[in-house]
Design a protein around this motif. Structure first.
Motif, short mmCIF file in Angstrom:
data_model
loop_
_atom_site.label_atom_id
_atom_site.label_comp_id
_atom_site.label_asym_id
_atom_site.label_seq_id
_atom_site.Cartn_x
_atom_site.Cartn_y
_atom_site.Cartn_z
N THR A 460 -18.59 -40.83 13.08
CA THR A 460 -17.20 -41.21 12.80
C THR A 460 -16.29 -40.32 13.63
O THR A 460 -16.68 -39.24 14.06
N VAL A 461 -15.09 -40.81 13.84
CA VAL A 461 -14.13 -40.02 14.60
C VAL A 461 -12.73 -40.45 14.17
O VAL A 461 -12.51 -41.62 13.83
N GLU A 462 -11.82 -39.50 14.14
CA GLU A 462 -10.44 -39.80 13.73
C GLU A 462 -9.60 -40.08 14.98
O GLU A 462 -9.86 -39.50 16.04
N ASP A 463 -8.54 -40.89 14.79
CA ASP A 463 -7.61 -41.13 15.89
C ASP A 463 -7.10 -39.79 16.46
O ASP A 463 -6.98 -39.63 17.67
N ALA A 464 -6.83 -38.87 15.52
CA ALA A 464 -6.24 -37.59 15.95
C ALA A 464 -7.18 -36.83 16.89
O ALA A 464 -6.73 -36.18 17.84
N ASP A 465 -8.51 -36.94 16.66
CA ASP A 465 -9.46 -36.27 17.56
C ASP A 465 -9.38 -36.86 18.96
O ASP A 465 -9.39 -36.14 19.96
N LEU A 466 -9.32 -38.19 18.99
CA LEU A 466 -9.28 -38.86 20.30
C LEU A 466 -7.97 -38.55 21.01
O LEU A 466 -7.93 -38.34 22.23
N ASP A 467 -6.90 -38.50 20.22
CA ASP A 467 -5.59 -38.17 20.79
C ASP A 467 -5.61 -36.79 21.42
O ASP A 467 -5.17 -36.59 22.55
N HIS A 469 -8.13 -35.16 22.43
CA HIS A 469 -9.01 -35.20 23.59
C HIS A 469 -8.26 -35.74 24.82
O HIS A 469 -8.35 -35.17 25.92
N CYS A 470 -7.52 -36.81 24.62
CA CYS A 470 -6.75 -37.39 25.75
C CYS A 470 -5.70 -36.38 26.24
O CYS A 470 -5.54 -36.18 27.45
N LEU A 471 -5.02 -35.77 25.27
CA LEU A 471 -3.94 -34.84 25.66
C LEU A 471 -4.47 -33.63 26.42
O LEU A 471 -3.73 -32.99 27.16
N SER A 472 -5.76 -33.34 26.26
CA SER A 472 -6.32 -32.20 26.98
C SER A 472 -6.51 -32.53 28.47
O SER A 472 -6.77 -31.65 29.27
N ALA A 473 -6.39 -33.82 28.82
CA ALA A 473 -6.71 -34.16 30.22
C ALA A 473 -5.69 -35.05 30.91
O ALA A 473 -5.61 -35.04 32.14
N ILE A 474 -4.95 -35.85 30.15
CA ILE A 474 -4.01 -36.76 30.83
C ILE A 474 -2.61 -36.66 30.19
O ILE A 474 -2.47 -36.14 29.08
N ALA A 475 -1.63 -37.19 30.91
CA ALA A 475 -0.25 -37.10 30.45
C ALA A 475 -0.08 -37.80 29.10
O ALA A 475 -0.77 -38.80 28.81
N ARG A 479 -1.67 -41.72 26.78
CA ARG A 479 -2.66 -41.76 25.70
C ARG A 479 -2.43 -43.01 24.85
O ARG A 479 -1.30 -43.50 24.73
N PRO A 480 -3.50 -43.57 24.30
CA PRO A 480 -3.35 -44.81 23.54
C PRO A 480 -2.41 -44.65 22.35
O PRO A 480 -2.42 -43.62 21.67
N LYS A 481 -1.60 -45.68 22.12
CA LYS A 481 -0.74 -45.68 20.94
C LYS A 481 -1.55 -46.15 19.74
O LYS A 481 -1.16 -46.00 18.60
#
Ligand code: AMP
Length: 510
Positions: A460-467, A469-475, A479-481
């Motif tokens: 399982t994974v939370e939206d916040a984890d993916l967010d 993760h994205c913020l660590s690498a891209i503007a 990042r997905p809304k």
């Protein structure tokens, strides 16, 4: 040289080599295959009454008859129209109507269901390759190679996958196919007598096109008895055949890696996985090379320049994984030997190195045009250059990088967001098995970024984890809304994710 002259040459060069294998039942040498091809070609012309230049539809799953019928059609100076056998009969009827085809090869229950469909019944005579008629035809007189087929004649009418809009008939000439073979040997992989090509991907697409560089060089076409991709069967075949390669979409490669790791097996006969047709993400390349070794090559092409725009051979890709060369891994390689690739702006002027624009291609693999569609031809081949519709850049090393199809680019608040960049990042998250990023209509931003995620099994994974993760690498704005979790992604017969289908589904998720 046209394809039938080249096949004749192969029969002279490799008469006793194995040309086609399917299970224990079919094993044909080049000499035996030639006898069948000559007989079938005679039947096509004199039994079925097909005239030189006529289009013959193929609606078949992968089978040995596919290979011999392609060769027989070329011997009879026909143009083949291989279509995806999973299409709806209405779509097949549309293509047949467009191509002006009167006859169609099919088999078994597929042939029966086609015949029963009113749209097919009204215009197409369906010929069953498992029928008595076909078997009898194999005893027809032998039709030798004729002298009137030119390399500029049509060999293959290829209907585009139509992931958006109506599909168009791409006119591929004999010369285009020869160019495909030459570039394949030069830049992707040389072929030696006895090398095997296992057809797990549909012969109506890349796998069928790649049969040509194999039979020109005395290779063996291996047809899985299942007619397609089955992990256990494929791994058995890869242990039976030596120097065996296959064309695979990235999604097939992922499944092979999963299977190899789950069963702790490494196929002994694997020579090269020839990967193309859709984005091959860096994480997936690394996983494949780690699993199978430096045996993974990548090609970039499109129906309009079949399998032949740019590529990276297995050695280069393996070395790039070892060296952690993410610049090369994130690219689709170098332009192929006889192709000239440029990136242009909206006015068709080349952009500076490293700048994004539309990828255009010139060279002998570029199609002759769209069938019966001069307007589409004129807007796609401009001053001799094929406009691919792909957005990309050429870097200072000369590597071509693709972003996305121009129509897949997301424009949010007036800024372009390239789904592939977001997908590459999400795939580096350990919980993510597959991802596809699309644009959704947004009243405030015009479009907003939505990520469809297939999670790794039992994770399982939370939206916040993916967010995060994205913020660590891209503007932040990329990042997905929204994240939508699904069990699988819709794909077409050649493994491309159907992004339009995903966009339609957005509203159905709460
Ligand atoms: P088709 O004409 O159906 O073969 O689709 C061709 C399109 O698939 C290309 O224009 C690209 O958008 C995409 N494609 C093909 N090969 C690759 C690749 N190696 N990497 C990324 N996209 C690819």
């Amino acid at each position: 040289m046209n394809l039938s002259q080249l096949f004749q040459r192969s029969v002279q060069l490799y008469p006793d080599c194995t040309a086609v294998i399917c299970g224990n039942q079919t094993r044909l040498t080049y000499r035996e295959l030639d006898q069948r091809v000559g007989a079938l070609a005679h039947w096509f012309r004199h039994g079925l009454g097909l005239q030189p230049g006529e289009r013959l539809l193929f609606v078949l799953k992968n089978c040995p008859e596919y290979i011999e019928s392609l060769l027989a059609a070329w011997r009879a100076e026909l143009c083949v129209v291989p279509v995806n056998s999973k299409l709806h009969p209405n779509e097949i009827a549309g293509m047949a109507g467009d191509a002006g085809a009167r006859k169609c090869l099919s088999h078994g229950s597929l042939a029966d269901s086609l015949r029963e469909h009113p749209a097919i019944h009204a215009q197409l005579d369906v010929i069953d390759t498992e029928s008595e008629n076909y078997l009898t035809a194999l005893a027809s007189p032998y039709l030798p190679v004729g002298g009137s087929c030119n390399e500029s004649d049509l060999a293959w009418l290829f209907f585009t996958s139509g992931t958006t809009g109506r599909s168009k008939g791409v006119m591929i000439t004999h010369a285009n196919m020869v160019s495909l073979a030459l570039n394949f040997w030069a830049d992707v992989q040389p072929v030696a007598q006895g090398d095997a090509l296992i057809h797990v991907a549909p012969l109506s697409h890349g796998s069928g096109l790649y049969s040509v560089p194999y039979w020109i060089k005395g290779g063996t076409q291996v047809l899985p008895e299942s007619g397609g991709f089955d992990e256990a069967e494929l791994f058995r075949l890869l242990d039976t055949h030596h120097r065996a390669s296959l064309f695979a979409a990235p999604t097939i490669v992922q499944r092979m890696v999963r299977y190899a790791n789950e069963h702790d097996v490494r196929p002994s006969g694997l020579h090269t996985l020839l990967v193309g047709g859709a984005p091959f993400y860096i994480e997936d390349i690394k996983a494949a090379v780690q699993c199978f070794g430096p045996k993974i090559a990548q090609v970039y092409g499109q129906g309009e320049s079949p399998m032949t725009i740019s590529g990276i051979c297995a050695e280069q890709l393996g070395a790039a994984v070892d060296a952690g060369d993410s610049q090369l891994l994130g690219s689709v390689g170098f332009p192929m030997t006889s192709m000239q690739v440029s990136v242009v702006d909206g006015d068709g002027h080349p952009v500076a190195t490293g700048e994004l624009g539309e990828v255009t291609v010139r060279g002998p693999a570029v199609m002759a045009g769209y069938w019966n569609n001069p307007q589409a031809t004129a807007s796609t081949i401009v001053e001799g250059a094929l406009r691919t519709g792909d957005v990309g850049l050429i870097d200072e090393r000369g590597l071509l990088h693709l972003r996305d199809r121009s129509k897949d680019v997301i424009i949010s608040g007036g800024t372009n967001i390239y789904p592939r960049e977001v997908e590459e990042i999400l795939l580096t998250h350990p919980a993510v098995a597959e991802v596809s990023v699309v644009g959704a209509q947004d009243p405030e931003w015009g479009e907003s970024v939505v990520a469809f995620i297939v999670r790794q099994p039992d994770v399982t994974v939370e939206d916040a984890d993916l967010d995060a993760h994205c913020l660590s690498a891209i503007a932040r704005f990329k990042r997905p809304k929204r994240y939508i979790y699904v069990s699988d992604l819709p794909k077409n017969g050649t493994g491309k994710v159907l992004k339009r289908e995903l966009q339609k589904r957005i509203g159905t998720f709460a």
